[in-house]
Design an enzyme around this catalytic site. Structure first.
Site, short mmCIF file in Angstrom:
data_model
loop_
_atom_site.label_atom_id
_atom_site.label_comp_id
_atom_site.label_asym_id
_atom_site.label_seq_id
_atom_site.Cartn_x
_atom_site.Cartn_y
_atom_site.Cartn_z
N THR A 260 0.88 -1.11 -0.28
CA THR A 260 -0.16 -0.02 0.11
C THR A 260 0.76 1.30 0.07
OG1 THR A 260 -1.57 -1.24 1.59
CG2 THR A 260 -2.09 1.12 1.41
N ARG B 95 -10.83 -10.35 -2.32
CA ARG B 95 -10.42 -9.97 -1.05
C ARG B 95 -10.24 -8.68 -0.80
NH1 ARG B 95 -5.47 -7.30 0.58
NH2 ARG B 95 -4.84 -8.00 2.79
N THR C 153 0.29 0.42 6.43
CA THR C 153 0.69 -0.31 5.40
C THR C 153 0.91 -1.85 6.07
OG1 THR C 153 1.96 -0.84 3.45
CG2 THR C 153 3.01 0.32 5.35
N1 GLY Z 1 -2.12 -3.08 3.07
C1 GLY Z 1 -2.99 -3.44 1.90
C2 GLY Z 1 -3.65 -4.87 1.99
O1 GLY Z 1 -3.59 -5.60 2.97
O2 GLY Z 1 -4.44 -4.89 1.05
#
Ligand code: GLY
Length: 275
Positions: A160, A187, A209
């Site tokens: 992210t 997901r 993140t």
């Molecule tokens: N941190 C991003 C995700 O798990 O999609």
């Protein structure tokens, strides 16, 4: 006084650090905190080195589904599992500013994007294809048992991207991701979940993140936000990160007085302030 903090995900690649510094300098020139975080994230989405927009990770089935969100005190906008757009963060901003809703997902998010004039775009890169193939091979060979194994991150990922800003009293946060590692189609990670991957309120803003599932379980951004004022921001972030053990995670956070970037793996980031 204005300040912005950017992060480019969890990655050891040096170019990501160089680029994130350039993007922070550009973003701080924007007029408002919201415009600054959106511009910072848009720049990273357009840079194929990052796992967001162009360069996003592929799902197991080879498709690319992206999540993005923006938040200011009292308002929120997000897109979940959006496909075939260049800049999910711009669509998330439009959901907040130009729709009666806060979150749009899947086909509905794509239709809304088209209605707003965002054209078809394929964010696939050769690197994303190679990453997917390499990961599937490693899983098949039993070299990686858990998809969030730290080793996996070190070699294959980037995660992210995000930004938080404080501009003359205005606070804003933005995130965007192609999703952590190799996941099932459909997901949803932490990024578009307020309180998990992003939170902004009158006290400040936080963006996370790392492994979305673990971040959601701990409502990481809200956990940090709710402690603002109890201790230094650095200490709060450090303590909350420590709770993850060796599960890869990072945060950036900002208040009127403080700003910080903390992670348990290398996380390219930049902090820029201006009086
Ligand atoms: N941190 C991003 C995700 O798990 O999609």
């Amino acid at each position: 006084m204005r300040a912005i903090v950017l992060h480019g995900g969890l990655s050891i690649r040096r170019e990501l650090q160089e680029h994130v510094e350039i993007y922070a300098q550009k973003a701080i020139e924007m007029d408002t905190a919201l415009e600054a975080v959106v511009e910072a994230v848009r720049l990273m989405e357009d840079d194929p080195l990052y796992n967001a927009g162009t360069g996003s990770n592929m799902r197991f089935d080879g498709s690319i589904q992206m999540d993005a969100a923006v938040m200011i005190p009292g308002d929120f906008g997000a897109v979940i599992n959006i496909e075939h757009v260049r800049n999910p963060v711009l669509v998330a901003r439009d959901v907040m500013l130009h729709s009666p809703h806060l979150i749009l997902s899947g086909d509905g998010a794509v239709s809304f994007a088209r209605m707003r004039g965002y054209e078809y775009y394929d964010p696939t890169t050769e690197r994303a294809r190679e990453k997917r193939e390499k990961t599937i091979k490693k899983l098949k060979m039993g070299e990686i048992s858990q998809y969030y194994h730290p080793e996996f991150f070190r070699e294959l990922l980037g995660d992210t991207v995000g930004a938080v800003a404080f501009f003359e009293g205005e606070i804003a946060a933005a995130v965007s991701t192609g999703g952590t590692s190799l996941t099932l189609r459909g997901r949803v990670g932490d990024s578009p979940i307020p309180g998990a991957g992003i939170f902004a309120g009158d006290k400040g803003a936080v963006v996370a993140t790392g492994i979305g599932e673990e971040i959601i379980r701990r409502m990481l951004s809200l956990s940090i936000y709710s402690r603002i004022g109890d201790d230094s921001l650095e200490k709060i972030c450090e303590e909350e990160i420590r709770k993850f053990g060796d599960i890869p995670v990072g945060v950036i956070a900002i208040t009127s007085e403080e700003r910080c970037a903390r992670s348990n793996m290398v996380m390219p980031h930049a902090i820029v302030t201006r009086d």
